[in-house]
Design a protein around this motif. Structure first.
Motif, PDB file in Angstrom:
ATOM      1  N   ALA A  21       0.820  -1.206   0.000  1.00  0.00           N
ATOM      2  CA  ALA A  21       0.000   0.000   0.000  1.00  0.00           C
ATOM      3  C   ALA A  21       0.858   1.261   0.000  1.00  0.00           C
ATOM      4  N   LEU A  22       1.973   1.228   0.738  1.00  0.00           N
ATOM      5  CA  LEU A  22       2.844   2.393   0.802  1.00  0.00           C
ATOM      6  C   LEU A  22       3.418   2.726  -0.576  1.00  0.00           C
ATOM      7  N   ALA A  24       2.245   1.933  -3.516  1.00  0.00           N
ATOM      8  CA  ALA A  24       1.190   2.406  -4.419  1.00  0.00           C
ATOM      9  C   ALA A  24       0.793   3.843  -4.093  1.00  0.00           C
ATOM     10  N   ALA A  25       0.715   4.164  -2.806  1.00  0.00           N
ATOM     11  CA  ALA A  25       0.293   5.510  -2.406  1.00  0.00           C
ATOM     12  C   ALA A  25       1.359   6.559  -2.696  1.00  0.00           C
ATOM     13  N   LEU A  26       2.628   6.155  -2.745  1.00  0.00           N
ATOM     14  CA  LEU A  26       3.675   7.105  -3.111  1.00  0.00           C
ATOM     15  C   LEU A  26       3.469   7.630  -4.526  1.00  0.00           C
ATOM     16  N   ASP A  27       2.921   6.787  -5.402  1.00  0.00           N
ATOM     17  CA  ASP A  27       2.671   7.194  -6.781  1.00  0.00           C
ATOM     18  C   ASP A  27       1.406   8.033  -6.908  1.00  0.00           C
ATOM     19  N   ASP A  28       0.398   7.737  -6.072  1.00  0.00           N
ATOM     20  CA  ASP A  28      -0.911   8.362  -6.293  1.00  0.00           C
ATOM     21  C   ASP A  28      -1.373   9.241  -5.140  1.00  0.00           C
ATOM     22  N   GLY A  29      -0.588   9.327  -4.054  1.00  0.00           N
ATOM     23  CA  GLY A  29      -1.061  10.071  -2.898  1.00  0.00           C
ATOM     24  C   GLY A  29      -0.109  11.126  -2.399  1.00  0.00           C
ATOM     25  N   PRO A 204       3.584   1.414   9.227  1.00  0.00           N
ATOM     26  CA  PRO A 204       4.799   2.233   9.287  1.00  0.00           C
ATOM     27  C   PRO A 204       4.837   3.085  10.545  1.00  0.00           C
ATOM     28  N   PRO A 205       6.044   3.477  10.984  1.00  0.00           N
ATOM     29  CA  PRO A 205       6.123   4.441  12.085  1.00  0.00           C
ATOM     30  C   PRO A 205       5.628   5.806  11.602  1.00  0.00           C
ATOM     31  N   GLY A 206       5.299   6.653  12.534  1.00  0.00           N
ATOM     32  CA  GLY A 206       4.866   7.997  12.154  1.00  0.00           C
ATOM     33  C   GLY A 206       3.390   8.120  11.870  1.00  0.00           C
ATOM     34  N   VAL A 207       2.595   7.123  12.274  1.00  0.00           N
ATOM     35  CA  VAL A 207       1.136   7.211  12.141  1.00  0.00           C
ATOM     36  C   VAL A 207       0.516   6.748  13.461  1.00  0.00           C
ATOM     37  N   GLY A 208      -0.287   7.611  14.050  1.00  0.00           N
ATOM     38  CA  GLY A 208      -1.058   7.267  15.227  1.00  0.00           C
ATOM     39  C   GLY A 208      -2.527   7.453  14.970  1.00  0.00           C
ATOM     40  N   LEU A 209      -3.335   6.926  15.869  1.00  0.00           N
ATOM     41  CA  LEU A 209      -4.786   7.059  15.772  1.00  0.00           C
ATOM     42  C   LEU A 209      -5.338   7.668  17.045  1.00  0.00           C
ATOM     43  N   ALA A 235       0.582  18.631   7.876  1.00  0.00           N
ATOM     44  CA  ALA A 235       0.143  17.855   6.717  1.00  0.00           C
ATOM     45  C   ALA A 235       0.237  16.364   7.014  1.00  0.00           C
ATOM     46  N   PRO A 236      -0.800  15.597   6.714  1.00  0.00           N
ATOM     47  CA  PRO A 236      -0.755  14.156   6.980  1.00  0.00           C
ATOM     48  C   PRO A 236       0.214  13.457   6.037  1.00  0.00           C
ATOM     49  N   ASP A 237       0.898  12.450   6.555  1.00  0.00           N
ATOM     50  CA  ASP A 237       1.767  11.605   5.732  1.00  0.00           C
ATOM     51  C   ASP A 237       0.857  10.583   5.058  1.00  0.00           C
ATOM     52  N   LEU A 238       0.293  10.956   3.922  1.00  0.00           N
ATOM     53  CA  LEU A 238      -0.754  10.153   3.323  1.00  0.00           C
ATOM     54  C   LEU A 238      -0.295   8.753   2.924  1.00  0.00           C
ATOM     55  N   PRO A 239       0.856   8.594   2.254  1.00  0.00           N
ATOM     56  CA  PRO A 239       1.273   7.208   1.948  1.00  0.00           C
ATOM     57  C   PRO A 239       1.390   6.336   3.192  1.00  0.00           C
ATOM     58  N   ALA A 240       1.920   6.887   4.279  1.00  0.00           N
ATOM     59  CA  ALA A 240       2.045   6.119   5.516  1.00  0.00           C
ATOM     60  C   ALA A 240       0.678   5.812   6.112  1.00  0.00           C
ATOM     61  N   ILE A 241      -0.248   6.751   6.036  1.00  0.00           N
ATOM     62  CA  ILE A 241      -1.601   6.535   6.547  1.00  0.00           C
ATOM     63  C   ILE A 241      -2.294   5.423   5.765  1.00  0.00           C
ATOM     64  N   VAL A 242      -2.154   5.440   4.436  1.00  0.00           N
ATOM     65  CA  VAL A 242      -2.744   4.386   3.603  1.00  0.00           C
ATOM     66  C   VAL A 242      -2.154   3.027   3.980  1.00  0.00           C
ATOM     67  N   ALA A 243      -0.842   2.987   4.179  1.00  0.00           N
ATOM     68  CA  ALA A 243      -0.185   1.743   4.570  1.00  0.00           C
ATOM     69  C   ALA A 243      -0.647   1.285   5.945  1.00  0.00           C
TER      70      ALA A 243
END
Length: 378
Positions: A21-22, A24-29, A204-209, A235-243
């Motif tokens: 997911a990470l 893929a999201a690097l390309d599209d997110g 991934p590290p760097g994402v909390g809920l 700004a959210p780290d979107l690729p990491a969030i998707v992963a």
């Protein structure tokens, strides 16, 4: 000699779903999901899908889910924001004696600003004293209560349902730190705030809920920000969030089978260590526990020396407090339980842990402990 990583309660190895997911999201997110052009709308769809995935796993509404920069950031926001939202009710924070250091540090900030804090004791298995909990949350001026879902350090599952019922009766919101439980075991309901950390479930590290249930009073303790509905800055780290969302969904689907497999390995560790290592104390509840965590303490052994000796043999474990192991200070969790704090080892297993790795650890541990004791004349 292949290395055996036994520290998943700190950071689990990346789940394959996270890696896929990470990338893929690097390309599209990569675009800002707050903008209106085409690339930004693609990012927005990815962010909305990640939020919906997490919400589905947790059984909450998507708009109750906030992504933060880490699990620690989520805890700080939940504790300080929950207290700020309840100023009119009082200024007392109730927490168990074995909360993660993130809760302790937020509590220190709260008391430094004039608030109060009530620490509820635990028993020798690491379970919170429910009678003391009920009395604490029912006291006048209680603004917020915090209870970890299960001990990071010894694996004992906390009585969240009973604690939540006491909070509901007293009209006090309950924050549950579920970092070590999410994706592994179901988290009981009854809470108003919940926090988690992606790196503990194989994200991934760097994402909390931070999950904030509708109707719960919460005021941001930070300067205003337009993102994440004003509940998290930057700004959210979107690729990491998707992963993170993809891996949470994956481990949740695997959780029943993995819990059974890892729990059997933990049972093997508990029984074998007790039978083969003299003067050892295995701590935590032997039954009502997380499936992947086991902790024991060896008398007459220095924790740092034991950790280093195990590392030289290819075993990555934790020693000292689970949340402050870099300092190797005596564990506040073990101290609160009243159990041995020296020569402490925590194993936390993961989907990549094999029976062969566990068996090799169990075969080598008695000799390693004996050698260390011999060095100090024991």
């Amino acid at each position: 000699m292949p290395a055996a990583y036994f520290d998943a309660a700190t950071a689990a190895p990346p789940h394959p779903a996270a890696r896929e997911a990470l990338l893929a999201a690097l390309d599209d997110g990569w675009a800002d999901p707050g903008k209106l052009y085409t690339q930004a709308r693609r990012s927005r769809r990815l962010l909305d899908a990640a939020r919906a995935t997490v919400a589905e796993v947790l059984g909450v509404r998507p708009d109750e889910v906030t992504f933060t920069a880490s699990g620690t950031a989520a805890v700080h926001a939940a504790v300080l924001g929950g207290l700020a939202g309840r100023r009119r009710a009082g200024a007392a924070l109730v927490r168990s004696a074995i909360e993660h250091s993130a809760v302790l540090h937020a509590g220190q900030r709260h008391t430094a600003a004039g608030g109060t804090e009530v620490e509820v004791p635990v028993d020798r298995l690491g379970r919170v004293d429910l009678d003391a909990w009920r009395a604490a949350v029912a006291a006048p001026g209680t603004a917020l209560a915090c209870l970890i879902s299960a001990s990071h350090e010894v694996g004992t599952v906390q009585p969240v349902v009973e604690a939540a019922a006491a909070c509901a009766e007293a009209g006090v919101p309950l924050l549950v730190d579920a970092a070590v439980s999410l994706g592994r075991v179901p988290v009981p309901g009854g809470w108003q705030l919940l926090t988690g950390s992606a790196r503990k479930w194989g994200g991934p590290p760097g994402v909390g809920l931070m999950v904030l249930r509708k109707g719960t009073r919460w005021v941001s303790p930070y300067p205003a920000d337009d993102r994440e509905s004003g509940r998290a800055a930057g700004a959210p780290d979107l690729p990491a969030i998707v992963a993170a969302a993809a891996s949470l969904h994956a481990v949740h689907a695997e959780s029943a089978a993995e819990a059974a497999r890892l729990s059997a390995l933990v049972d093997r560790v508990r029984a074998t260590v007790a039978a083969t290592v003299p003067d050892v104390e295995i701590v935590g509840d032997p039954v009502d526990r997380l499936p992947h965590v086991v902790t024991f303490s060896c008398l007459y052994v220095d924790g740092e020396a034991l950790l280093s000796a195990l590392d030289r043999r290819g075993f990555a474990v934790s020693s000292g407090s689970a949340c402050t192991s870099s300092t190797l200070v005596p564990s506040h969790v073990l101290a609160a339980m009243g159990v041995l704090t020296h020569g402490n080892v925590r194993l936390s297993l993961h989907r990549g842990t094999t029976a062969e790795q566990v068996d090799r650890f169990l075969a080598e541990l008695p000799g390693i402990v004996a050698a260390l004791r011999a060095e100090v004349g024991m």
